[in-house]
Scaffold this motif. Sequence first.
Motif, PDB file in Angstrom:
ATOM      1  N   ALA A 213       0.690  -1.327   0.120  1.00 48.12           N
ATOM      2  CA  ALA A 213       0.048  -0.098  -0.018  1.00 48.12           C
ATOM      3  C   ALA A 213       0.844   1.220   0.044  1.00 48.12           C
ATOM      4  CB  ALA A 213      -0.923  -0.111   1.018  1.00 48.12           C
ATOM      5  N   ALA A 214       1.980   1.198   0.812  1.00 43.71           N
ATOM      6  CA  ALA A 214       2.830   2.339   0.747  1.00 43.71           C
ATOM      7  C   ALA A 214       3.624   2.441  -0.496  1.00 43.71           C
ATOM      8  CB  ALA A 214       3.906   2.193   1.834  1.00 43.71           C
ATOM      9  N   PHE A 215       3.896   1.474  -1.000  1.00 43.94           N
ATOM     10  CA  PHE A 215       4.443   1.605  -2.355  1.00 43.94           C
ATOM     11  C   PHE A 215       3.572   2.197  -3.486  1.00 43.94           C
ATOM     12  CE2 PHE A 215       5.247  -0.164  -6.672  1.00 43.94           C
ATOM     13  CZ  PHE A 215       6.539   0.266  -7.115  1.00 43.94           C
ATOM     14  N   GLY A 216       2.267   1.773  -3.392  1.00 41.98           N
ATOM     15  CA  GLY A 216       1.092   1.927  -4.314  1.00 41.98           C
ATOM     16  C   GLY A 216       1.100   3.708  -4.047  1.00 41.98           C
ATOM     17  N   ARG A 217       0.837   4.192  -2.795  1.00 47.12           N
ATOM     18  CA  ARG A 217       0.746   5.514  -2.569  1.00 47.12           C
ATOM     19  C   ARG A 217       2.048   6.321  -3.128  1.00 47.12           C
ATOM     20  NH1 ARG A 217      -1.190   3.436   2.263  1.00 47.12           N
ATOM     21  NH2 ARG A 217       0.646   3.952   3.275  1.00 47.12           N
ATOM     22  N   GLY A 218       3.235   5.868  -2.767  1.00 44.33           N
ATOM     23  CA  GLY A 218       4.469   6.570  -3.521  1.00 44.33           C
ATOM     24  C   GLY A 218       4.432   6.691  -5.147  1.00 44.33           C
ATOM     25  N   LEU A 219       3.885   5.642  -5.580  1.00 45.93           N
ATOM     26  CA  LEU A 219       3.714   5.581  -7.138  1.00 45.93           C
ATOM     27  C   LEU A 219       2.815   6.769  -7.412  1.00 45.93           C
ATOM     28  CD1 LEU A 219       5.200   3.940  -9.321  1.00 45.93           C
ATOM     29  CD2 LEU A 219       3.084   2.173  -9.127  1.00 45.93           C
ATOM     30  N   VAL A 220       1.547   6.847  -7.070  1.00 43.57           N
ATOM     31  CA  VAL A 220       0.556   7.591  -7.342  1.00 43.57           C
ATOM     32  C   VAL A 220       1.247   9.224  -7.140  1.00 43.57           C
ATOM     33  CG1 VAL A 220      -1.823   8.962  -6.567  1.00 43.57           C
ATOM     34  CG2 VAL A 220      -1.360   6.278  -6.918  1.00 43.57           C
ATOM     35  N   LYS A 221       1.708   9.434  -6.065  1.00 47.48           N
ATOM     36  CA  LYS A 221       2.511  10.662  -5.756  1.00 47.48           C
ATOM     37  C   LYS A 221       3.334  11.065  -7.007  1.00 47.48           C
ATOM     38  CE  LYS A 221       1.545  10.854  -0.816  1.00 47.48           C
ATOM     39  NZ  LYS A 221       2.060  10.825   0.521  1.00 47.48           N
ATOM     40  N   ALA A 222       4.160  10.048  -7.403  1.00 50.86           N
ATOM     41  CA  ALA A 222       5.492  10.267  -8.093  1.00 50.86           C
ATOM     42  C   ALA A 222       5.100  10.594  -9.567  1.00 50.86           C
ATOM     43  CB  ALA A 222       6.388   9.108  -7.897  1.00 50.86           C
TER      44      ALA A 222
END
Length: 314
Positions: A213-222
């Motif tokens: 989930a944290a990786f997914g949120r980082g991907l969305v922000k990036a």
Amino acid sequence: MSGGLVALLDDISVIARAAAASVDDIGAAAAKAGSKTIGVVVDDAAVTPRYVTGFSPARELPIIWKIAKGSLRNKLVFILPAVLLLSQFLPSAITYVLMLGGTYLCFEGAEKVYEAFGGGHHAADEEQVAQLSSEQHEQQMVSGAIRTDLILSAEIMAIALAEVATEPLGSRALILFVVAILITALVYGVVGLIVKMDDIGLKLSQSPRRGTAAFGRGLVKAMPHVLTALSVIGTAAMLWVGGHIIVAGLAKLGYPELEHLIHDFAVQAAHAVPAAHALTEWLVGTIGSGLFGLLVGFSIVGLLHLRPRRNAAH
């Protein structure tokens, strides 16, 4: 009778093996020719996402599919017959055609730089976009992407052609046909993955696993930053590829001085950084071609935008 049947089967087996070998040869030649175009392929993949920016997620893949079909049509319907005919009957003309395309790429890239520094017609463009329906705007962006792709595809096909120039005409045609399909699938497959990466990130962010989930949120922000970076890379790529086409074309026409000058600077820089010799030489050479492309592009931008403004002032 049985002896004749065995002989016939042997003949069929020989023909089948020969056909398989021919297919293998064409596949190997296509792979080799395609590998030489990797620089332009990267440029193509970097340029295209900016044509999808601003559309709803539901329209992103359909737009990419439209551009991909236009790209394949460019390669197979227009470029492939043209390069085959020119290579067969007037090979010297290919250099001039490529240089013309390179000049257009330089203009496109320089205009983006000009607009980025406040010299463009952003307000006018926004008004024009506001007056368009979403369907009209989509068609406008797809048409622009396909026009730009025409130049990059021509460069891809010309580079591939240079690798198989000694092959018979039929083999040349088959190899370039395979290259066209594989390169188009590669470029627009990568583009589709890039523009949908934020949706993938959103899906991952809903995972019950905290790390996922944290990786997914980082991907969305990036992803907004990635798309912005790709837009910059795409503009730089147009200038680099366009400038390189013109420099290489001038050398082929008997004016190699600029190519030698850029090469000499690149070699000297590489000697100064022995730990990254090859990378430094490539980077300096690329910057040299890009700066020349920017100069060519700004010359055209000046003619098209600055002179009319001066005339209006008078």
